[in-house]
Motif scaffolding. Structure first.
Motif, mmCIF file in Angstrom:
data_model
loop_
_atom_site.group_PDB
_atom_site.id
_atom_site.type_symbol
_atom_site.label_atom_id
_atom_site.label_comp_id
_atom_site.label_asym_id
_atom_site.label_seq_id
_atom_site.Cartn_x
_atom_site.Cartn_y
_atom_site.Cartn_z
ATOM 1 N N GLY A 1 0.798 -1.214 0.000
ATOM 2 C CA GLY A 1 0.000 0.000 0.000
ATOM 3 C C GLY A 1 0.833 1.267 0.000
ATOM 4 O O GLY A 1 2.017 1.252 0.336
ATOM 5 N N ILE A 2 0.192 2.361 -0.351
ATOM 6 C CA ILE A 2 0.842 3.665 -0.322
ATOM 7 C C ILE A 2 1.042 4.106 1.121
ATOM 8 O O ILE A 2 2.013 4.763 1.454
ATOM 9 C CB ILE A 2 0.017 4.695 -1.120
ATOM 10 N N THR A 3 0.108 3.746 1.998
ATOM 11 C CA THR A 3 0.231 4.019 3.426
ATOM 12 C C THR A 3 -0.145 2.756 4.174
ATOM 13 O O THR A 3 -0.721 1.836 3.602
ATOM 14 C CB THR A 3 -0.641 5.217 3.856
ATOM 15 N N GLY A 4 0.197 2.702 5.443
ATOM 16 C CA GLY A 4 -0.103 1.499 6.208
ATOM 17 C C GLY A 4 -0.036 1.720 7.704
ATOM 18 O O GLY A 4 0.305 2.802 8.192
ATOM 19 N N TRP A 5 -0.384 0.684 8.463
ATOM 20 C CA TRP A 5 -0.412 0.720 9.916
ATOM 21 C C TRP A 5 0.959 1.061 10.485
ATOM 22 O O TRP A 5 1.066 1.827 11.446
ATOM 23 C CB TRP A 5 -0.920 -0.625 10.437
ATOM 24 N N ALA A 6 2.011 0.535 9.917
ATOM 25 C CA ALA A 6 3.363 0.846 10.404
ATOM 26 C C ALA A 6 3.677 2.327 10.192
ATOM 27 O O ALA A 6 4.237 2.981 11.074
ATOM 28 C CB ALA A 6 4.400 -0.033 9.695
ATOM 29 N N GLN A 7 3.327 2.862 9.049
ATOM 30 C CA GLN A 7 3.624 4.261 8.748
ATOM 31 C C GLN A 7 2.926 5.189 9.726
ATOM 32 O O GLN A 7 3.542 6.122 10.233
ATOM 33 C CB GLN A 7 3.212 4.610 7.326
ATOM 34 N N VAL A 8 1.652 4.954 10.009
ATOM 35 C CA VAL A 8 0.923 5.867 10.895
ATOM 36 C C VAL A 8 1.359 5.731 12.348
ATOM 37 O O VAL A 8 0.987 6.542 13.181
ATOM 38 C CB VAL A 8 -0.614 5.722 10.766
ATOM 39 N N HIS A 9 2.170 4.717 12.642
ATOM 40 C CA HIS A 9 2.730 4.564 13.986
ATOM 41 C C HIS A 9 4.209 4.953 14.028
ATOM 42 O O HIS A 9 4.918 4.632 14.971
ATOM 43 C CB HIS A 9 2.517 3.133 14.492
ATOM 44 N N GLY A 10 4.660 5.653 12.989
ATOM 45 C CA GLY A 10 6.010 6.192 12.974
ATOM 46 C C GLY A 10 7.100 5.233 12.557
ATOM 47 O O GLY A 10 8.274 5.559 12.633
ATOM 48 N N HIS A 11 6.750 4.042 12.094
ATOM 49 C CA HIS A 11 7.747 3.058 11.675
ATOM 50 C C HIS A 11 7.939 3.136 10.162
ATOM 51 O O HIS A 11 7.493 2.284 9.408
ATOM 52 C CB HIS A 11 7.337 1.644 12.089
ATOM 53 N N ARG A 12 8.583 4.188 9.749
ATOM 54 C CA ARG A 12 8.868 4.387 8.335
ATOM 55 C C ARG A 12 10.292 4.868 8.209
ATOM 56 O O ARG A 12 10.973 5.043 9.202
ATOM 57 C CB ARG A 12 7.888 5.369 7.712
ATOM 58 N N GLY A 13 10.755 5.064 7.019
ATOM 59 C CA GLY A 13 12.135 5.480 6.828
ATOM 60 C C GLY A 13 13.049 4.274 6.762
ATOM 61 O O GLY A 13 12.617 3.141 6.518
ATOM 62 N N GLU A 14 14.312 4.503 7.008
ATOM 63 C CA GLU A 14 15.319 3.454 6.883
ATOM 64 C C GLU A 14 15.111 2.357 7.930
ATOM 65 O O GLU A 14 14.845 2.638 9.089
ATOM 66 C CB GLU A 14 16.711 4.062 7.041
ATOM 67 N N THR A 15 15.222 1.124 7.484
ATOM 68 C CA THR A 15 15.140 -0.027 8.399
ATOM 69 C C THR A 15 16.488 -0.726 8.382
ATOM 70 O O THR A 15 16.638 -1.796 7.815
ATOM 71 C CB THR A 15 14.022 -1.002 7.966
ATOM 72 N N ASP A 16 17.450 -0.099 9.011
ATOM 73 C CA ASP A 16 18.816 -0.598 8.976
ATOM 74 C C ASP A 16 19.155 -1.553 10.114
ATOM 75 O O ASP A 16 20.247 -2.099 10.155
ATOM 76 C CB ASP A 16 19.803 0.564 8.958
ATOM 77 N N THR A 17 18.224 -1.774 11.031
ATOM 78 C CA THR A 17 18.467 -2.726 12.125
ATOM 79 C C THR A 17 17.339 -3.731 12.183
ATOM 80 O O THR A 17 16.224 -3.469 11.709
ATOM 81 C CB THR A 17 18.559 -2.017 13.495
ATOM 82 N N ILE A 18 17.614 -4.860 12.789
ATOM 83 C CA ILE A 18 16.583 -5.900 12.932
ATOM 84 C C ILE A 18 15.433 -5.414 13.806
ATOM 85 O O ILE A 18 14.283 -5.784 13.585
ATOM 86 C CB ILE A 18 17.198 -7.221 13.459
ATOM 87 N N GLU A 19 15.734 -4.542 14.783
ATOM 88 C CA GLU A 19 14.683 -4.017 15.653
ATOM 89 C C GLU A 19 13.707 -3.140 14.872
ATOM 90 O O GLU A 19 12.487 -3.266 15.032
ATOM 91 C CB GLU A 19 15.287 -3.217 16.822
ATOM 92 N N LYS A 20 14.232 -2.254 14.026
ATOM 93 C CA LYS A 20 13.365 -1.391 13.216
ATOM 94 C C LYS A 20 12.516 -2.222 12.254
ATOM 95 O O LYS A 20 11.322 -1.989 12.104
ATOM 96 C CB LYS A 20 14.197 -0.378 12.426
ATOM 97 N N GLY B 1 11.737 -5.366 12.572
ATOM 98 C CA GLY B 1 10.814 -6.171 13.380
ATOM 99 C C GLY B 1 9.575 -5.393 13.785
ATOM 100 O O GLY B 1 8.455 -5.910 13.731
ATOM 101 N N ARG B 2 9.751 -4.125 14.190
ATOM 102 C CA ARG B 2 8.591 -3.293 14.568
ATOM 103 C C ARG B 2 7.695 -3.044 13.364
ATOM 104 O O ARG B 2 6.471 -3.068 13.475
ATOM 105 C CB ARG B 2 9.062 -1.976 15.184
ATOM 106 N N ARG B 3 8.304 -2.826 12.208
ATOM 107 C CA ARG B 3 7.513 -2.593 11.001
ATOM 108 C C ARG B 3 6.731 -3.858 10.621
ATOM 109 O O ARG B 3 5.544 -3.790 10.296
ATOM 110 C CB ARG B 3 8.410 -2.153 9.846
ATOM 111 N N ILE B 4 7.396 -5.003 10.670
ATOM 112 C CA ILE B 4 6.732 -6.269 10.335
ATOM 113 C C ILE B 4 5.606 -6.558 11.318
ATOM 114 O O ILE B 4 4.525 -7.011 10.933
ATOM 115 C CB ILE B 4 7.748 -7.439 10.314
ATOM 116 N N GLU B 5 5.837 -6.284 12.595
ATOM 117 C CA GLU B 5 4.799 -6.481 13.616
ATOM 118 C C GLU B 5 3.551 -5.665 13.275
ATOM 119 O O GLU B 5 2.425 -6.168 13.362
ATOM 120 C CB GLU B 5 5.362 -6.063 14.974
ATOM 121 N N CYS B 6 3.739 -4.419 12.873
ATOM 122 C CA CYS B 6 2.602 -3.586 12.477
ATOM 123 C C CYS B 6 1.933 -4.124 11.207
ATOM 124 O O CYS B 6 0.703 -4.139 11.111
ATOM 125 C CB CYS B 6 3.057 -2.149 12.255
#
Length: 123
Positions: A66-85, A87-92
């Motif tokens: 999608g153009i937008t998503g649950w992760a984006q509206v919860h601030g999990h956007r931008g670079e995902t350079d770590t497993i933690e980042k 992981g949070r995006r995938i969880e959303c």
């Protein structure tokens, strides 16, 4: 890495003959390749890098991006350079997939338009 492999080919503005740029994501929605709401697409290289470390990563590929998503509206956007980042995006993304409803899509669209959090980490 090529632009298509890195993910930028799908989201980069495209110049038209008259010199104006057109963003390609809306055209992907019109052609049915993307949804307005859904898990945001990741570059192929990121998917490959994290696939062995985050087991449910492939579940997000069962729905249209999608153009937008649950992760984006919860601030999990931008670079995902770590497993933690990542992981949070995938969880959303998985929360969205498991709890999808028309009302959830409407909520995400409204949050995208009016929430400051949706633009956290925006480039």
């Amino acid at each position: 890495m090529s632009a298509a492999r890195h993910g930028s080919a799908n989201s980069a503005p495209r110049p038209r003959r008259d010199g104006r740029c057109v963003h390609t994501m809306p055209s992907h929605v019109m052609r049915g390749k993307m949804s307005i709401v859904g898990p945001r697409p990741h570059p192929i290289a990121l998917n490959e890098a994290f696939a062995g470390q985050i087991s449910p990563l492939s579940r997000r590929h069962k729905v249209k991006p999608g153009i937008t998503g649950w992760a984006q509206v919860h601030g999990h956007r931008g670079e995902t350079d770590t497993i933690e980042k990542m992981g949070r995006r995938i969880e959303c993304d998985l929360y969205y997939i498991d709890n999808w409803s028309f009302l959830l899509d409407i909520k995400i669209i409204v949050m995208t338009l009016f929430s400051r959090r949706a633009y956290t980490n925006a480039v």
